[in-house]
Design an enzyme around this catalytic site. Structure first.
Site, PDB file in Angstrom:
ATOM      1  CD  GLN A 184       4.431  -4.501  10.443  1.00  0.00           C
ATOM      2  OE1 GLN A 184       4.236  -3.296  10.329  1.00  0.00           O
ATOM      3  NE2 GLN A 184       5.104  -5.199   9.550  1.00  0.00           N
ATOM      4  CB  SER A 198      -0.959   0.006   1.197  1.00  0.00           C
ATOM      5  OG  SER A 198      -0.250  -0.057   2.415  1.00  0.00           O
ATOM      6  CG  ASP A 210       8.843   1.252   7.179  1.00  0.00           C
ATOM      7  OD1 ASP A 210       7.602   1.313   7.062  1.00  0.00           O
ATOM      8  OD2 ASP A 210       9.581   0.741   6.310  1.00  0.00           O
ATOM      9  CD  GLU A 211       8.087  -3.336   7.624  1.00  0.00           C
ATOM     10  OE1 GLU A 211       7.138  -4.009   8.079  1.00  0.00           O
ATOM     11  OE2 GLU A 211       8.275  -3.190   6.408  1.00  0.00           O
ATOM     12  CG  HIS A 222     -10.605 -12.424  -4.442  1.00  0.00           C
ATOM     13  ND1 HIS A 222     -11.127 -11.297  -5.032  1.00  0.00           N
ATOM     14  CD2 HIS A 222     -10.935 -13.468  -5.250  1.00  0.00           C
ATOM     15  CE1 HIS A 222     -11.735 -11.646  -6.152  1.00  0.00           C
ATOM     16  NE2 HIS A 222     -11.637 -12.949  -6.307  1.00  0.00           N
ATOM     17  CB  CYS A 278     -11.340  -8.564  -7.718  1.00  0.00           C
ATOM     18  SG  CYS A 278     -11.435  -7.846  -6.063  1.00  0.00           S
ATOM     19  CB  SER A 307       8.500   1.343   2.742  1.00  0.00           C
ATOM     20  OG  SER A 307       8.320   0.351   3.735  1.00  0.00           O
ATOM     21  CB  CYS A 344      -8.249  -7.131  -4.231  1.00  0.00           C
ATOM     22  SG  CYS A 344      -8.304  -8.945  -4.219  1.00  0.00           S
TER      23      CYS A 344
END
EC number: 2.7.1.21
Length: 199
Positions: free
Chosen positions: A96, A13, A93-94, A191, A154, A16, A151
């Site tokens: 999570q 997305s 960054d990163e 999906h 799709c 970075s 996605c």
């Protein structure tokens, strides 16, 4: 007024590239930043923020025992004493992969040092569980913003990360498996559950 920001999005997305852009914008105005990233992500080497389009830059690696508040306080103090100016923004960054104590230290940087902190990362893992860092950023951040992507199958908005092994979806395993486009697809909810069906 300094704030704690959390910008999250699925894989691919542009998190970075966005953090590198923000770093450039601050520095283009002569302002000092502290660029940091989790030492868990070693795809481009520990302590490197790297985007899929090829831009990369060295950053301070965040280990589990690093005290972010003390690090930024000392950096700020030494920079002011040497005449290099005060830290204008902390970029992570990163995010999570941060631990709860890291997020609380980020909040302390904002509240006590009056320095904005911008954290970028995934919200949920491949099983759609929140990462520890993301969960705590969702709790403690002043502002939360989703970074959107599409996605893999799709073209609808992707909100989940599908782990792939030899072209097949994987729904079980360790939460952390470092990988890029070869290991994960950004996908919509449909999906995620039905990767081989047409929507």
């Amino acid at each position: 007024m300094a704030q704690l920001f959390f910008r999250y999005g699925a894989m691919s997305s542009g998190k970075s590239i966005e953090i590198l852009k923000v770093a450039h914008n601050y520095e283009a105005q002569g302002r000092k930043i502290a660029l940091m990233t989790s030492n868990v992500d070693d795809r481009s080497g520990v302590g490197t923020v790297a985007s899929r389009i090829g831009l990369h830059r060295k950053a301070v690696p965040i280990s589990e025992d690093l005290d972010l508040f003390n690090y930024v306080s000392e950096l700020n103090k030494s920079d002011v004493e040497s005449g290099n100016g005060r830290v204008a923004c902390v970029l992570i960054d990163e995010a999570q992969f941060l631990k709860r104590h890291h997020v609380l230290e980020c909040a302390k940087i904002v509240d006590e040092l009056k320095i904005p902190v911008m954290a970028f990362g995934l919200k949920n893992d491949f099983q759609n569980h929140l990462f520890e860092g993301s969960e705590n950023l969702l709790i403690f951040a002043d502002k939360v913003e989703e970074m959107k992507t599409i996605c893999h199958y799709c073209g609808h908005k992707a909100t989940m990360n599908l782990r792939i092994n030899s072209g097949k979806p994987v729904y079980e395993g360790e939460q952390v498996q470092i990988g890029g486009d070869e290991s994960y697809y950004p996908v919509c909810r449909f999906h995620y559950f039905h990767p081989n069906k047409q929507r």
